[in-house]
Design a protein around this motif. Structure first.
Motif, PDB file in Angstrom:
ATOM      1  N   LEU A 125       0.722  -1.156  -0.135  1.00  0.00           N
ATOM      2  CA  LEU A 125       0.100  -0.027   0.169  1.00  0.00           C
ATOM      3  C   LEU A 125       0.839   1.066  -0.045  1.00  0.00           C
ATOM      4  O   LEU A 125       1.600   1.396   0.860  1.00  0.00           O
ATOM      5  CB  LEU A 125      -0.671   0.064   1.207  1.00  0.00           C
ATOM      6  N   ALA A 126       0.752   2.091  -0.830  1.00  0.00           N
ATOM      7  CA  ALA A 126       1.693   3.308  -1.376  1.00  0.00           C
ATOM      8  C   ALA A 126       0.892   4.309  -1.264  1.00  0.00           C
ATOM      9  O   ALA A 126      -0.230   4.649  -1.714  1.00  0.00           O
ATOM     10  CB  ALA A 126       2.641   3.105  -2.468  1.00  0.00           C
ATOM     11  N   TYR A 127       1.579   5.654  -0.974  1.00  0.00           N
ATOM     12  CA  TYR A 127       0.985   6.879  -0.939  1.00  0.00           C
ATOM     13  C   TYR A 127       2.044   7.570  -1.989  1.00  0.00           C
ATOM     14  O   TYR A 127       3.023   7.727  -1.934  1.00  0.00           O
ATOM     15  CB  TYR A 127       1.035   7.527   0.365  1.00  0.00           C
ATOM     16  N   LYS A 128       1.252   8.221  -3.126  1.00  0.00           N
ATOM     17  CA  LYS A 128       2.073   9.076  -3.968  1.00  0.00           C
ATOM     18  C   LYS A 128       2.382  10.475  -3.442  1.00  0.00           C
ATOM     19  O   LYS A 128       1.420  11.227  -3.127  1.00  0.00           O
ATOM     20  CB  LYS A 128       1.424   9.197  -4.979  1.00  0.00           C
ATOM     21  N   LEU A 129       3.751  10.524  -3.358  1.00  0.00           N
ATOM     22  CA  LEU A 129       4.210  11.880  -2.977  1.00  0.00           C
ATOM     23  C   LEU A 129       4.134  13.053  -4.235  1.00  0.00           C
ATOM     24  O   LEU A 129       3.329  14.163  -3.851  1.00  0.00           O
ATOM     25  CB  LEU A 129       5.562  11.947  -2.410  1.00  0.00           C
ATOM     26  N   ASP A 130       4.028  12.455  -5.270  1.00  0.00           N
ATOM     27  CA  ASP A 130       4.025  13.117  -6.601  1.00  0.00           C
ATOM     28  C   ASP A 130       3.826  12.125  -7.758  1.00  0.00           C
ATOM     29  O   ASP A 130       3.685  11.002  -7.435  1.00  0.00           O
ATOM     30  CB  ASP A 130       4.972  14.346  -6.840  1.00  0.00           C
ATOM     31  N   ASN A 131       3.627  12.445  -8.991  1.00  0.00           N
ATOM     32  CA  ASN A 131       3.608  11.769  -9.890  1.00  0.00           C
ATOM     33  C   ASN A 131       4.479  10.740 -10.017  1.00  0.00           C
ATOM     34  O   ASN A 131       4.225   9.701 -10.800  1.00  0.00           O
ATOM     35  CB  ASN A 131       3.287  12.451 -11.247  1.00  0.00           C
ATOM     36  N   THR A 132       5.595  10.713  -9.742  1.00  0.00           N
ATOM     37  CA  THR A 132       7.048  10.029  -9.918  1.00  0.00           C
ATOM     38  C   THR A 132       7.486   9.275  -8.595  1.00  0.00           C
ATOM     39  O   THR A 132       8.355   8.672  -8.674  1.00  0.00           O
ATOM     40  CB  THR A 132       7.891  10.540 -10.931  1.00  0.00           C
ATOM     41  N   THR A 133       6.858   9.610  -7.461  1.00  0.00           N
ATOM     42  CA  THR A 133       7.403   9.270  -6.210  1.00  0.00           C
ATOM     43  C   THR A 133       6.324   8.666  -5.270  1.00  0.00           C
ATOM     44  O   THR A 133       5.507   9.241  -5.286  1.00  0.00           O
ATOM     45  CB  THR A 133       8.177  10.556  -5.184  1.00  0.00           C
ATOM     46  N   ARG A 134       6.829   7.516  -4.689  1.00  0.00           N
ATOM     47  CA  ARG A 134       5.941   6.979  -3.684  1.00  0.00           C
ATOM     48  C   ARG A 134       6.662   6.340  -2.499  1.00  0.00           C
ATOM     49  O   ARG A 134       7.841   6.285  -2.507  1.00  0.00           O
ATOM     50  CB  ARG A 134       5.276   5.743  -4.308  1.00  0.00           C
ATOM     51  N   VAL A 135       5.867   6.351  -1.191  1.00  0.00           N
ATOM     52  CA  VAL A 135       6.430   5.861  -0.174  1.00  0.00           C
ATOM     53  C   VAL A 135       5.237   4.772   0.298  1.00  0.00           C
ATOM     54  O   VAL A 135       4.083   4.960  -0.026  1.00  0.00           O
ATOM     55  CB  VAL A 135       6.256   6.616   1.357  1.00  0.00           C
ATOM     56  N   GLY A 136       5.722   3.488   0.774  1.00  0.00           N
ATOM     57  CA  GLY A 136       4.751   2.249   1.024  1.00  0.00           C
ATOM     58  C   GLY A 136       5.173   1.583   1.956  1.00  0.00           C
ATOM     59  O   GLY A 136       6.136   1.423   2.695  1.00  0.00           O
ATOM     60  N   LEU A 137       4.247   0.741   2.245  1.00  0.00           N
ATOM     61  CA  LEU A 137       4.145  -0.293   3.401  1.00  0.00           C
ATOM     62  C   LEU A 137       3.988  -1.618   2.645  1.00  0.00           C
ATOM     63  O   LEU A 137       2.595  -1.567   2.299  1.00  0.00           O
ATOM     64  CB  LEU A 137       3.305  -0.083   4.616  1.00  0.00           C
ATOM     65  N   GLY A 138       4.726  -2.539   2.692  1.00  0.00           N
ATOM     66  CA  GLY A 138       4.416  -3.758   2.061  1.00  0.00           C
ATOM     67  C   GLY A 138       4.708  -5.064   2.995  1.00  0.00           C
ATOM     68  O   GLY A 138       5.410  -5.127   4.055  1.00  0.00           O
ATOM     69  N   MET A 139       4.123  -6.183   2.633  1.00  0.00           N
ATOM     70  CA  MET A 139       4.147  -7.227   3.247  1.00  0.00           C
ATOM     71  C   MET A 139       4.342  -8.333   2.387  1.00  0.00           C
ATOM     72  O   MET A 139       3.509  -8.729   1.233  1.00  0.00           O
ATOM     73  CB  MET A 139       3.085  -7.754   4.325  1.00  0.00           C
ATOM     74  N   TYR A 140       5.248  -9.501   2.223  1.00  0.00           N
ATOM     75  CA  TYR A 140       5.087 -10.680   1.364  1.00  0.00           C
ATOM     76  C   TYR A 140       5.626 -11.772   2.100  1.00  0.00           C
ATOM     77  O   TYR A 140       6.075 -11.835   3.066  1.00  0.00           O
ATOM     78  CB  TYR A 140       6.122 -10.291   0.074  1.00  0.00           C
ATOM     79  N   HIS A 141       5.171 -12.930   1.476  1.00  0.00           N
ATOM     80  CA  HIS A 141       5.611 -14.215   1.909  1.00  0.00           C
ATOM     81  C   HIS A 141       6.585 -15.059   0.873  1.00  0.00           C
ATOM     82  O   HIS A 141       6.421 -14.878  -0.103  1.00  0.00           O
ATOM     83  CB  HIS A 141       4.229 -15.127   1.825  1.00  0.00           C
ATOM     84  N   LEU A 142       7.482 -15.739   1.237  1.00  0.00           N
ATOM     85  CA  LEU A 142       8.473 -16.400   0.613  1.00  0.00           C
ATOM     86  C   LEU A 142       8.514 -17.776   1.070  1.00  0.00           C
ATOM     87  O   LEU A 142       8.599 -18.160   2.227  1.00  0.00           O
ATOM     88  CB  LEU A 142       9.911 -15.853   0.776  1.00  0.00           C
ATOM     89  N   SER A 143       8.344 -18.569   0.181  1.00  0.00           N
ATOM     90  CA  SER A 143       8.233 -20.017   0.276  1.00  0.00           C
ATOM     91  C   SER A 143       8.412 -20.886  -0.875  1.00  0.00           C
ATOM     92  O   SER A 143       8.370 -20.252  -2.038  1.00  0.00           O
ATOM     93  CB  SER A 143       7.116 -20.310   0.910  1.00  0.00           C
ATOM     94  N   ASN A 144       8.830 -22.283  -0.982  1.00  0.00           N
ATOM     95  CA  ASN A 144       8.903 -22.742  -1.947  1.00  0.00           C
ATOM     96  C   ASN A 144       7.571 -23.612  -2.535  1.00  0.00           C
ATOM     97  O   ASN A 144       7.845 -24.554  -3.508  1.00  0.00           O
ATOM     98  CB  ASN A 144      10.158 -23.901  -1.994  1.00  0.00           C
ATOM     99  N   LEU A 145       6.676 -23.306  -1.931  1.00  0.00           N
ATOM    100  CA  LEU A 145       5.360 -23.845  -2.493  1.00  0.00           C
ATOM    101  C   LEU A 145       5.172 -25.617  -2.242  1.00  0.00           C
ATOM    102  O   LEU A 145       4.825 -26.017  -3.177  1.00  0.00           O
ATOM    103  CB  LEU A 145       4.931 -23.550  -3.814  1.00  0.00           C
TER     104      LEU A 145
END
Length: 162
Positions: free
Chosen positions: A122-142
């Motif tokens: 989930l990111a917030y656009k500071l302007d048209n070309t810059t963002r700050v965000g918070l992410g979460m992901y899962h890494l596994s071999n399925l």
């Protein structure tokens, strides 16, 4: 954890045919920092990701390549796809999937070198070309290997075009 991965992949599959309200027409670089294996070992994680311009001819999917490492001396290279879903002029939700080559250092043994990454930002656009965000992901071999502990990361991102 496998259910989390399957749920995220299903969500991405359902949303990918929907065109984004506004595809970003530029390449971007993203740097990230956060917590690797947030539910268990909690080591520091750092990464860099190159985000290509959205492919308008392929549902505005955004190809990516990246490199991450953690304070346990694990590192992984990955390539994948992102998809921007804009909620407003400023807020963007981005599910993503990738395949990774993982090298284990002193951290958690994920059961093999081939790992799959799925998550969202989930990111917030500071302007048209810059963002700050918070992410979460899962890494596994399925479950492609005998052992599949998987891990979850929470990261803060800063991305910009150039």
């Amino acid at each position: 954890m496998q259910h989390t991965t399957v749920s995220l992949l299903a969500t991405f599959a359902l949303l990918s045919p929907l065109p984004s309200a506004h595809a970003e027409p530029y390449n971007a670089l993203s740097i990230s920092a956060g917590v690797y294996d947030v539910l268990e070992n909690e080591s520091a994680e750092f990464g860099i990701e190159y985000r290509f311009a959205a492919l308008e001819s392929v549902y505005n999917l955004i190809p990516t390549i990246g490199f991450s490492l953690n304070s346990d001396e694990d590192y992984w290279l990955y390539a994948g796809l992102r998809y921007d879903i804009e909620f407003s002029d400023r807020w963007v939700f981005t599910p993503h999937v990738a395949v990774s080559h993982y090298e284990n250092g002193d951290g958690i043994d994920l059961g093999g070198n081939v790992q799959f990454r799925s998550g969202a930002e989930l990111a917030y656009k500071l302007d048209n070309t810059t963002r700050v965000g918070l992410g979460m992901y899962h890494l596994s071999n399925l479950d492609q290997e005998d052992t599949n502990p998987g891990e979850e990361s929470v990261i803060f991102t800063y991305s910009f075009s150039y």
